[in-house]
Design a protein around this motif. Structure first.
Motif, mmCIF file in Angstrom:
data_model
loop_
_atom_site.group_PDB
_atom_site.id
_atom_site.type_symbol
_atom_site.label_atom_id
_atom_site.label_comp_id
_atom_site.label_asym_id
_atom_site.label_seq_id
_atom_site.Cartn_x
_atom_site.Cartn_y
_atom_site.Cartn_z
ATOM 1 N N UNK A 220 -0.615 -6.008 4.743
ATOM 2 C CA UNK A 220 0.205 -5.067 5.486
ATOM 3 C C UNK A 220 0.583 -3.864 4.641
ATOM 4 N N UNK A 221 0.914 -4.100 3.372
ATOM 5 C CA UNK A 221 1.236 -3.008 2.450
ATOM 6 C C UNK A 221 0.025 -2.097 2.270
ATOM 7 N N UNK A 222 -1.150 -2.700 2.082
ATOM 8 C CA UNK A 222 -2.373 -1.925 1.889
ATOM 9 C C UNK A 222 -2.689 -1.097 3.139
ATOM 10 N N UNK A 223 -2.490 -1.689 4.316
ATOM 11 C CA UNK A 223 -2.795 -0.991 5.564
ATOM 12 C C UNK A 223 -1.958 0.277 5.719
ATOM 13 N N UNK A 224 -0.715 0.257 5.214
ATOM 14 C CA UNK A 224 0.168 1.413 5.349
ATOM 15 C C UNK A 224 -0.082 2.491 4.302
ATOM 16 N N UNK A 225 -0.807 2.169 3.225
ATOM 17 C CA UNK A 225 -0.824 3.064 2.073
ATOM 18 C C UNK A 225 -2.195 3.541 1.641
ATOM 19 N N UNK A 226 -3.270 2.850 2.015
ATOM 20 C CA UNK A 226 -4.552 3.076 1.356
ATOM 21 C C UNK A 226 -5.664 3.426 2.340
ATOM 22 N N UNK A 227 -6.449 4.434 1.985
ATOM 23 C CA UNK A 227 -7.578 4.833 2.828
ATOM 24 C C UNK A 227 -8.718 3.833 2.709
ATOM 25 N N UNK A 228 -8.979 3.354 1.500
ATOM 26 C CA UNK A 228 -10.026 2.360 1.280
ATOM 27 C C UNK A 228 -9.426 1.136 0.595
ATOM 28 N N UNK A 229 -10.131 0.014 0.697
ATOM 29 C CA UNK A 229 -9.651 -1.239 0.114
ATOM 30 C C UNK A 229 -10.806 -1.971 -0.556
ATOM 31 N N UNK A 230 -10.520 -2.544 -1.726
ATOM 32 C CA UNK A 230 -11.470 -3.401 -2.430
ATOM 33 C C UNK A 230 -10.893 -4.806 -2.505
ATOM 34 N N UNK A 231 -11.695 -5.788 -2.134
ATOM 35 C CA UNK A 231 -11.281 -7.193 -2.173
ATOM 36 C C UNK A 231 -11.821 -7.811 -3.456
ATOM 37 N N UNK A 232 -10.921 -8.342 -4.260
ATOM 38 C CA UNK A 232 -11.278 -8.895 -5.565
ATOM 39 C C UNK A 232 -11.253 -10.414 -5.506
ATOM 40 N N UNK A 233 -12.295 -11.045 -6.059
ATOM 41 C CA UNK A 233 -12.349 -12.504 -6.155
ATOM 42 C C UNK A 233 -12.986 -12.878 -7.480
ATOM 43 N N UNK A 234 -12.288 -13.708 -8.252
ATOM 44 C CA UNK A 234 -12.787 -14.152 -9.562
ATOM 45 C C UNK A 234 -13.202 -12.963 -10.426
#
Length: 323
Positions: A220-234
């Protein structure tokens, strides 16, 4: 070079962070690639232990003393990996700044707010004396703290949690950086204060053409603030996409699992949230192939090979079976 071809402000290639301790080597970040332009915003999400904070610290040159960095971090064309500590200190403040999760750990309990807020300005020669104090008052007013002159004379324990977080944000902005990294900066705040901090960050980013990286486990925080998103795993980016596209149509099974695990306002009550089965891999012994394979419902023999990022719809996905 045209504007569309311009070099990004931040360009990260094949970044690795290995932390040495008594038990050996921990692979905290593994081959991360990132691009971020001036004025743009990027969210980094993932479970606890995914490597989000270690990535943020590496970008700021604040990794633990035993950490070993590989790959490249270029800021405004300047290589940061291997840069001397004195040179990095000159960058941190006027060029790059960070807002940490816990303001009580970021603030010195024995120093007044005014002293801490003007320290960066004095160190970098931006302002001193009465000029620094005037700028500190302006900054507190900018982050919407009432009675700024009074607050400068107070100690951190005299302020509320929301006010302390605003002070830390003001400290990060004091030297007018071009890149701001916010690491779980709103996690400990109630939803009303959280919303006001996010709105403030968006306003400042637009006004100052500030590049923003938001590190969070809260979509929810990312949706309000960021144009793009990177999902990090390990320690690896498994999916990157425009935020709206990722939230509406995630392609990687791990990103889909994160979205399913969000609390829903609608639907039956009293049911347990869907959880991603299993546990994240041991960073001391990551599998050679897809790190998510032991938890993935789509895994098969090909997943023993490490997937490379490929374009799928609007996203770049490191998965043999996206979609």
């Amino acid at each position: 070079m045209t504007e569309t071809q311009a070099e990004p402000l931040l360009k990260v290639r094949d970044l690795g962070v290995r932390i040495m301790d008594a038990r050996g080597s921990v692979a905290a970040v593994n081959g991360v690639d990132l691009d971020l332009a001036a004025g743009d915003s990027l969210g980094i999400v993932g479970e606890s232990g995914a490597g989000k904070s270690q990535l943020a610290l590496a970008l700021m040159g604040l990794s633990a003393p035993g950490a070993r960095l590989s790959g490249s971090i270029r800021f405004d064309g300047q290589e940061l990996v291997g840069m001397r500590a004195l040179q990095r200190r000159r960058l941190n403040g006027p060029q790059m700044a960070m807002v940490f999760q816990d303001p009580m750990r970021a603030l010195n309990p024995f120093l007044r707010i005014g002293t801490q807020l003007t320290e960066g300005m004095r160190y970098h020669g931006i302002a001193r004396g009465s000029a620094a104090q005037a700028e500190a008052r302006r900054l507190l007013d900018r982050v919407r703290i009432a009675q700024p002159a009074r607050r400068l004379q107070q100690y951190p324990h005299e302020l509320s949690g929301g006010m302390r977080q605003r002070v830390v944000l003001a400290m990060a902005l004091a030297c007018r950086p071009r890149l701001l990294i916010a690491d779980e900066a709103t996690t400990a705040l109630d939803v009303t204060v959280q919303a006001s901090i996010l709105a403030l960050l968006n306003d400042i980013r637009a006004e100052q053409n500030l590049a923003l990286i938001m590190v969070s486990h809260d979509l929810g925080v990312i949706a309000q603030s960021c144009r793009t998103t990177a999902v990090l795993y390990a320690g690896r980016i498994v999916e990157s996409a425009p935020t709206e596209a990722l939230l509406m149509h995630p392609q990687h099974p791990y990103a889909q699992g994160l979205l399913r695990a969000r609390p829903q306002l609608e639907g039956p009550r009293g049911e347990a949230l869907p959880a991603i089965p299993g546990t994240p891999p041991d960073p001391r012994a990551l599998p050679a192939g897809c790190a998510f394979a032991p938890r993935c419902p789509r895994a098969d023999a090909i997943c023993s090979e490490r997937p490379l990022p490929t374009a799928v719809a609007n996203a770049h996905v490191a998965c043999h079976h996206p979609g």
